[in-house]
Design a protein around this motif. Structure first.
Motif: not given
Length: 86
Positions: A36-40, A53-54, A59-60, A64-66
């Motif tokens: 979550k803190e570093d999401c590509w 952006f997450g 859409g929640g 993104i984080y999943d």
């Protein structure tokens, strides 16, 4: 209520980079950014840093984080307009 559009949220949260200056990343490099803190996320062969952006994804954040550190094109494509990342 004057809510921001998804396009404006992306523009505000995802830096715009000159396409000619884009570096190339392997999927093993993208996979390291899986928190979550570093999401590509990879979409259509391009890597995006969606860490900020997450938090504001319409859409929640979990969607993104999943998918952090993965190619999310197959998840993204059926839901979003084709031109949303332009």
């Amino acid at each position: 209520a004057n809510l921001p559009t998804t396009r404006s949220l992306i523009t505000d949260c995802v830096p715009q980079i000159d396409a000619m200056a884009l570096p190339t990343f392997s999927m093993s490099e993208v996979a390291k950014h899986n928190k979550k803190e570093d999401c590509w996320i990879v979409l259509y062969g391009k890597a995006y840093d969606l860490t900020k952006f997450g938090k504001v994804h319409p859409g929640g954040a979990h969607l993104i984080y999943d998918n952090a550190g993965k190619d999310a094109t197959a998840v993204f494509d059926p839901i979003h307009p084709k031109d949303i990342m332009e």
